[in-house]
Scaffold this motif. Structure first.
Motif, short mmCIF file in Angstrom:
data_model
loop_
_atom_site.label_atom_id
_atom_site.label_comp_id
_atom_site.label_asym_id
_atom_site.label_seq_id
_atom_site.Cartn_x
_atom_site.Cartn_y
_atom_site.Cartn_z
N VAL A 34 0.86 -1.18 0.00
CA VAL A 34 0.00 0.00 0.00
C VAL A 34 0.91 1.24 0.00
O VAL A 34 1.82 1.33 0.82
N PRO A 35 0.68 2.18 -0.91
CA PRO A 35 1.54 3.37 -0.92
C PRO A 35 1.31 4.23 0.33
O PRO A 35 0.18 4.38 0.80
N VAL A 36 2.41 4.76 0.87
CA VAL A 36 2.36 5.70 1.99
C VAL A 36 3.35 6.82 1.68
O VAL A 36 4.27 6.65 0.88
N PRO A 37 3.21 7.98 2.33
CA PRO A 37 4.16 9.07 2.11
C PRO A 37 5.59 8.68 2.46
O PRO A 37 5.82 7.84 3.34
N ASP A 38 6.55 9.25 1.78
CA ASP A 38 7.96 8.96 2.02
C ASP A 38 8.39 9.25 3.46
O ASP A 38 9.31 8.61 3.97
N ASP A 39 7.73 10.20 4.11
CA ASP A 39 8.11 10.56 5.47
C ASP A 39 7.31 9.81 6.54
O ASP A 39 7.34 10.16 7.70
N ALA A 40 6.60 8.75 6.14
CA ALA A 40 5.82 7.97 7.11
C ALA A 40 6.77 7.30 8.10
O ALA A 40 7.91 6.95 7.76
N ASP A 41 6.31 7.12 9.33
CA ASP A 41 7.14 6.47 10.34
C ASP A 41 7.35 5.00 9.96
O ASP A 41 6.67 4.45 9.11
N VAL A 42 8.32 4.37 10.62
CA VAL A 42 8.75 3.03 10.23
C VAL A 42 7.65 1.99 10.42
O VAL A 42 7.53 1.04 9.62
N TYR A 43 6.80 2.12 11.42
CA TYR A 43 5.71 1.15 11.59
C TYR A 43 4.67 1.31 10.49
O TYR A 43 4.12 0.32 10.00
N THR A 44 4.38 2.54 10.10
CA THR A 44 3.44 2.76 9.00
C THR A 44 4.00 2.17 7.71
O THR A 44 3.29 1.50 6.96
N ARG A 45 5.30 2.35 7.47
CA ARG A 45 5.93 1.78 6.27
C ARG A 45 5.91 0.25 6.32
O ARG A 45 5.67 -0.41 5.31
N LEU A 46 6.16 -0.32 7.50
CA LEU A 46 6.12 -1.77 7.65
C LEU A 46 4.72 -2.30 7.38
O LEU A 46 4.53 -3.25 6.61
N ALA A 47 3.73 -1.70 8.00
CA ALA A 47 2.35 -2.15 7.81
C ALA A 47 1.95 -2.05 6.34
O ALA A 47 1.36 -2.98 5.78
N ALA A 48 2.28 -0.94 5.71
CA ALA A 48 1.93 -0.75 4.31
C ALA A 48 2.67 -1.74 3.41
O ALA A 48 2.10 -2.26 2.44
N TYR A 49 3.90 -2.04 3.74
CA TYR A 49 4.67 -3.00 2.95
C TYR A 49 4.01 -4.37 2.98
O TYR A 49 4.04 -5.12 2.00
N LEU A 50 3.39 -4.71 4.10
CA LEU A 50 2.73 -6.01 4.23
C LEU A 50 1.28 -6.00 3.73
O LEU A 50 0.58 -7.00 3.84
N GLY A 51 0.85 -4.85 3.19
CA GLY A 51 -0.47 -4.77 2.59
C GLY A 51 -1.55 -4.28 3.52
O GLY A 51 -2.72 -4.23 3.16
N ARG A 52 -1.19 -3.88 4.73
CA ARG A 52 -2.17 -3.30 5.63
C ARG A 52 -2.41 -1.85 5.21
O ARG A 52 -1.57 -1.25 4.56
N ARG A 53 -3.53 -1.30 5.61
CA ARG A 53 -3.88 0.06 5.22
C ARG A 53 -3.85 0.96 6.46
O ARG A 53 -4.88 1.17 7.09
N PRO A 54 -2.66 1.47 6.79
CA PRO A 54 -2.55 2.27 8.03
C PRO A 54 -3.26 3.61 7.92
O PRO A 54 -3.35 4.18 6.87
#
Length: 195
Positions: A175-195
């Motif tokens: 799931v795309p997230v902003p480049d400045d998202a925190d590491v947990y948001t990036r992790l969740a989005a990488y796994l397909g969750r929608r933070p």
């Protein structure tokens, strides 16, 4: 020539369990029916899954078959999740205390790996599920960013986006997230969750 001693994943695994245990203990009975980022689980089912993963890890650590443990443990009282987690964690730590476990080949439903790799994989799973619980119960400020960074690095190696499909599997498309998202948001989005 000297060789480096093999990495012991248990200290980081313990940190991930500490974090997950805090999230489990913080859940109130009135939060058990809340939605989580895991589509198949409400908070109660996610707690049941986290406890189940501990039971599976204890079982494979003794040479047993994890497939005999349900994916979600149920029958736990609304106020009994912290105790259920602590009991299961104690068994996991007892089983995996022997250094010899780290080099023993362990059969999982999805792979056969050395014990040290198994503990690393489950460290990352507990890190992700800690975020799932924290997100569902609005306790995100309590998470360890270093654990998320390690998990994101590991998942990027063994769960690349091109190996996923819309038809399911353990990970949905990124799931795309902003480049400045925190590491947990990036992790969740990488796994397909929608933070």
């Amino acid at each position: 020539m000297t060789t480096e001693p093999a990495h012991d994943p248990r200290p980081t695994f313990v940190r991930a369990l500490d974090q997950a245990g805090k999230q489990v203990a913080a859940v109130r009975p009135d939060e058990l029916t809340g939605r989580t980022p895991c589509a198949d689980y409400d908070v109660r089912a996610l707690l049941g899954h986290v406890v189940s993963v501990l039971h599976k890890l204890a079982r494979v650590g003794t040479g047993g078959d994890a497939r005999g443990v349900p994916d979600v443990i149920d029958g736990v009282a609304d106020d009994g999740w912290a105790s259920a987690f602590a009991r299961a964690r104690g068994e996991v730590e007892r089983v995996w205390a022997d250094d010899g476990q780290l080099d023993r080949m362990v059969e999982l439903p999805w792979a056969t790996l050395p014990g040290r790799d198994v503990l690393e994989a489950y460290t990352h799973e507990f890190t992700v599920h800690s975020w799932d619980l924290a997100y569902a119960t609005r306790r995100l400020a309590e998470l360890d960013p270093e654990l998320a960074g390690q998990a994101l690095e590991a998942f990027s190696k063994f769960a690349p986006p091109e190996a996923r499909s819309e038809q399911g599997g353990p990970f949905s498309p990124v799931v795309p997230v902003p480049d400045d998202a925190d590491v947990y948001t990036r992790l969740a989005a990488y796994l397909g969750r929608r933070p």
